[in-house]
Every structure is written in structure tokens, then in C-alpha cells.
Design a protein around this motif. Structure first.
Motif, short mmCIF file in Angstrom:
data_model
loop_
_atom_site.label_atom_id
_atom_site.label_comp_id
_atom_site.label_asym_id
_atom_site.label_seq_id
_atom_site.Cartn_x
_atom_site.Cartn_y
_atom_site.Cartn_z
N VAL A 151 -0.22 -24.65 -33.41
CA VAL A 151 0.76 -25.33 -32.59
C VAL A 151 0.65 -24.47 -31.21
CG1 VAL A 151 3.07 -26.07 -32.12
CG2 VAL A 151 2.26 -26.06 -34.59
N LEU A 152 0.71 -23.30 -31.18
CA LEU A 152 0.69 -22.54 -29.93
C LEU A 152 -0.64 -21.74 -29.99
CD1 LEU A 152 4.24 -20.98 -29.88
CD2 LEU A 152 3.50 -23.08 -28.66
N SER A 153 -1.20 -21.63 -28.76
CA SER A 153 -2.12 -20.72 -28.52
C SER A 153 -2.10 -19.37 -27.85
CB SER A 153 -3.27 -21.50 -27.55
OG SER A 153 -2.71 -21.44 -25.98
N ILE A 154 -1.04 -19.44 -27.08
CA ILE A 154 -0.89 -18.00 -26.61
C ILE A 154 0.74 -17.97 -26.40
CG2 ILE A 154 -0.88 -16.31 -24.57
CD1 ILE A 154 -3.49 -17.63 -24.11
N TRP A 155 1.46 -16.91 -26.60
CA TRP A 155 2.87 -16.89 -26.15
C TRP A 155 2.96 -15.34 -25.36
CZ3 TRP A 155 5.93 -13.06 -27.95
CH2 TRP A 155 5.86 -12.66 -29.22
N LYS A 156 3.81 -15.58 -24.53
CA LYS A 156 4.11 -14.14 -23.62
C LYS A 156 5.70 -14.16 -23.61
CE LYS A 156 -0.20 -14.64 -20.92
NZ LYS A 156 -0.66 -14.94 -19.47
N LYS A 157 6.21 -12.95 -23.24
CA LYS A 157 7.71 -12.83 -23.01
C LYS A 157 7.86 -11.76 -21.63
CE LYS A 157 8.48 -8.75 -26.01
NZ LYS A 157 9.02 -8.35 -27.21
N GLU A 158 9.15 -12.01 -21.28
CA GLU A 158 9.67 -11.30 -20.13
C GLU A 158 11.09 -10.91 -20.37
OE1 GLU A 158 10.83 -11.77 -15.50
OE2 GLU A 158 9.72 -13.35 -16.36
N GLU A 159 11.18 -9.87 -20.60
CA GLU A 159 12.68 -9.33 -20.81
C GLU A 159 13.49 -9.31 -19.60
OE1 GLU A 159 12.84 -5.39 -22.90
OE2 GLU A 159 12.00 -6.33 -24.78
N ARG A 160 14.56 -9.60 -19.56
CA ARG A 160 15.70 -9.58 -18.42
C ARG A 160 16.84 -8.64 -18.54
NH1 ARG A 160 15.18 -15.80 -15.95
NH2 ARG A 160 12.98 -15.68 -15.53
N ARG A 161 16.78 -7.50 -17.83
CA ARG A 161 17.93 -6.62 -18.24
C ARG A 161 18.70 -6.43 -16.81
NH1 ARG A 161 17.03 -3.89 -22.77
NH2 ARG A 161 14.81 -4.16 -23.82
N GLY A 162 19.89 -6.09 -17.27
CA GLY A 162 21.04 -5.98 -16.15
C GLY A 162 21.41 -4.51 -15.76
N THR A 163 22.46 -4.23 -15.55
CA THR A 163 22.80 -2.73 -15.12
C THR A 163 22.79 -1.99 -16.48
OG1 THR A 163 25.27 -3.42 -15.44
CG2 THR A 163 24.28 -3.34 -13.26
N ARG A 164 22.34 -0.89 -16.45
CA ARG A 164 22.06 0.09 -17.45
C ARG A 164 21.16 -0.39 -18.37
NH1 ARG A 164 28.81 1.53 -18.79
NH2 ARG A 164 29.02 2.30 -16.53
N ALA B 150 8.41 -16.33 -35.81
CA ALA B 150 8.14 -17.85 -35.48
C ALA B 150 7.12 -18.24 -34.51
CB ALA B 150 9.62 -18.22 -34.99
N LEU B 151 6.90 -17.50 -33.55
CA LEU B 151 6.15 -17.96 -32.68
C LEU B 151 4.67 -17.66 -33.19
CD1 LEU B 151 7.75 -16.56 -29.31
CD2 LEU B 151 7.46 -18.97 -30.17
N ASP B 152 4.62 -16.30 -33.98
CA ASP B 152 3.11 -16.05 -34.55
C ASP B 152 2.91 -17.04 -35.57
OD1 ASP B 152 2.76 -13.89 -32.80
OD2 ASP B 152 3.80 -12.41 -34.49
N ALA B 153 4.03 -17.62 -36.37
CA ALA B 153 3.57 -18.57 -37.21
C ALA B 153 3.25 -19.82 -36.66
CB ALA B 153 4.83 -18.54 -38.15
N LEU B 154 3.73 -20.27 -35.60
CA LEU B 154 3.42 -21.60 -34.82
C LEU B 154 1.82 -21.26 -34.23
CD1 LEU B 154 6.58 -22.69 -33.16
CD2 LEU B 154 5.69 -23.58 -35.14
N LYS B 155 1.67 -20.12 -33.78
CA LYS B 155 0.32 -19.72 -33.23
C LYS B 155 -0.75 -20.10 -34.48
CE LYS B 155 -2.61 -16.38 -30.85
NZ LYS B 155 -2.53 -14.98 -30.33
#
Length: 335
Positions: free
Chosen positions: A293-306, A284-289
Motif C-alpha cells: 500500500v505504501l512505498s515509503i513513510w517518513k516522520k518528523e517530530e514536533r517538540r515544544g518547550t523542554r 501499522a505503517l510497516d504493515a501497509l508497506k
């Protein structure tokens, strides 16, 4: 907040004056095709159960249970309950249906017609909003937007929209704050009536939450052309969400969305594995780009224990085109 449930079918007001509120609602800034959001109504994930999932939920008699989903709006947790429509299928058998993507598209068309002063009727005093249309108008509009549906499919969507019931509960309340159908008090036109008078139109009353947004000027313009060009339902949901909330879009400004909040609020990310749901988000983000609608999008994964995935934070940069449209929408609200 009061809801639907009127037992006696109402009719559109014959000579409702064009109120200042409606003039503002139908006057857009910009050179593209626009429609309006209605913040709380558009936050309700009423179209979120796809046909395949519905098929797996039906019992041997074709019946569906009430469907519940929690979502957040303005820091308040709401519970939505959808009671299905019981409609006759092509094979003559009656089955239950929740509103889904087909009904979402037809609703967007009707609301676009409502934003046209020739098709929309709004009664400020009674807080009622009506839209007038013909089935051929809806068919042509969908076809022009690359969403072709037959007259029979459109009529079926109208039946589902008018017969399914949406209940809204605030917080932990056991009593609905609002109950409505997507359209109500539908005034139908038969083929014979249409042949006798080509100007004869259907009419339907829109939800009171939309009427209230018109009265309170609590709406915001968004690019209807872009919305209808997006193939994926989640991409359309995200586009509308950004149009309503990324109001401060500008050079160097970003908007953050978390995967878990989108999963909760859209009701559309229901695969058993996070990886599949994340693929829907990123497509969906690629479709909006691609839709500028969008120029760039980035992501940051947040992980817990294990190393278990807890959330993913997406940082979005608006395109210059979207920035311009948001500034036009801001100027319209200040006018």
C-alpha cells in the motif's frame, strides 16, 4: 439526519427492484476483491475499546458505562457515545460488551456480502439496506481471510452488533443527531430451520448512514483483501482511512497524517505513554508497506518547550499498486 429506534421489527423487502444506485454500488473497477467505504459511518470509532480495556471498566455486576469519544469528520468535531450490549457469556452469566475487533471483522464481512448483488437488498425509496447471509457463509469467509471464528463466536458478535447502540452528536449538541445499532431488525434462522431448508438465510438491516451513502453515491471502493490480511486493528483503520482520503495518490505525491489526529479519530491509541502509541502507528505503517500500500513513510517530530513531544507528522508515499487502485476508484466515481 434520522436514526434507528424503530420499535416494530422490519423485514427485508420481498421484491425490491434492483435500483441504479445499487448497480453502481456493486460494480467495482479492478481485478481484486473490493468493498465500499461509507465516509461518515466509517469515521465513527465504534469498535475502539478492546476486550482487555473493557474488562478493566466493568463493575462487579459485569456492567459497563456509556463510552464517549470525540473525533473529527469533514472539519466538524463529533461526539460518539456507545451504549454496551448485555449478552450471555459462555459461563451463562450476562455481561456488558462494547463492539470491538471481532465485531469489526464480522461487520466487514457482512458489508462485503452486501456489495454482492446476490446478497444485498437496497430500497431507494425507503433508504433501507439489507444483507442476507448464513452463519456458515460468515465462518467460511473469515476462515478464508485468515480470521477464523467459530459459529458461537460469530453469533455472539452478531448479538453485540445488534444490541449495542451508537449515538452520534454534532459539535456541542446535547441531542443525538443519529442513533443506531451496527445491525438491526435481525431475522435469525434456527438450526432446525436450516436443516429443513438449506437455502434459509439470516437477514439484517444495515445503518441508515450506509443506505444514504448508496443513494447519494457517497462511497468509495477499497481493497477488501488487503484490509482483511492486516493483523492489527489500527492498521486496518489506517488502510481504510487512506483508501478514503488519499484519493490523489500518484508519483511524487504524498499524504500527511499527524499522530494526534490519528489518536483522536481512531480511538485505538490509548496507551498511557506516547512511545507505545507511536509504536502501534509505526508498526501499522510497516504493515501497509509490506502489503504494497505504501512505498515509503517518513516522520518528523514536533517538540515544544523542554523538548516535550507535541506531535509527529508522518509523510506517506503510495506504492504503484495503491496508486493504480486509487485511480480505478476515481474512474469508478466519475462513471
Amino acid at each position: 439526519m434520522s436514526g434507528g429506534g424503530d420499535k416494530k421489527r422490519q423485514m427485508p423487502p420481498a421484491n425490491a427492484p434492483v435500483a441504479r444506485q445499487m448497480e453502481l454500488f456493486t460494480n467495482f473497477y479492478g481485478d481484486d476483491d473490493y468493498s465500499n467505504t461509507a465516509a461518515l459511518w466509517d469515521s465513527i470509532p465504534r469498535h475502539s475499546v478492546n476486550p482487555r480495556r473493557q474488562a478493566s471498566m466493568r463493575d462487579e455486576n459485569g456492567r459497563l458505562p456509556a463510552y464517549e469519544h470525540h473525533f473529527r469528520f469533514n472539519k466538524t468535531l463529533w461526539r460518539m457515545e456507545v451504549l454496551p450490549a448485555h449478552v450471555r457469556d459462555k459461563d451463562g452469566v450476562r455481561r456488558d460488551y462494547y463492539p470491538s475487533a471481532d465485531e469489526e471483522l464480522v461487520e466487514e464481512v457482512l458489508r462485503r456480502f452486501f456489495a454482492d448483488s446476490r446478497m444485498g437488498v437496497h430500497d431507494v425509496e425507503d433508504t433501507q439496506s439489507w444483507v442476507r447471509f448464513t452463519l456458515n457463509m460468515v465462518r467460511r469467509e473469515l476462515k478464508e481471510r485468515g480470521r477464523t471464528r467459530s459459529i458461537a463466536e460469530i453469533k455472539r458478535s452478531l448479538d453485540i452488533m445488534s444490541l449495542a447502540s451508537v449515538r452520534l452528536y454534532e459539535g456541542d449538541s446535547e441531542h443525538p443527531a443519529y442513533t443506531t445499532s451496527i445491525i438491526s431488525d435481525v431475522v435469525r434462522v434456527t438450526r432446525q430451520q436450516y436443516l429443513e431448508d438449506g437455502k434459509c438465510m439470516w437477514a439484517a438491516r444495515l445503518p441508515a448512514l450506509i443506505s444514504k451513502s448508496v443513494n447519494d453515491l457517497a462511497y468509495r471502493q477499497f481493497n477488501y483483501r488487503v484490509l482483511m490480511s492486516l493483523d492489527a486493528q489500527f492498521a486496518r483503520w489506517l488502510h481504510k482511512r487512506l483508501s478514503d482520503r488519499f484519493t490523489y495518490a500518484g508519483i511524487g505525491k504524498t499524504h500527511e497524517l499527524s499522530f494526534r489526529s490519528m489518536q483522536r479519530d481512531s480511538g485505538l491509541l490509548t496507551a498511557n505513554r506516547d512511545a507505545k502509541n507511536l509504536a502501534v502507528v509505526e508498526d501499522a505503517l510497516d504493515a501497509l508497506k509490506a502489503a504494497d500500500v505504501l512505498s515509503i513513510w517518513k516522520k518528523e517530530e514536533r517538540r515544544g518547550t523542554r523538548r516535550q513531544l507535541e506531535d509527529v507528522i508522518y509523510t506517506l508515499h503510495a506504492s504503484m499498486h495503491f496508486v493504480t487502485e486509487q485511480r480505478q476508484a476515481n474512474a469508478r466515481m466519475r462513471a
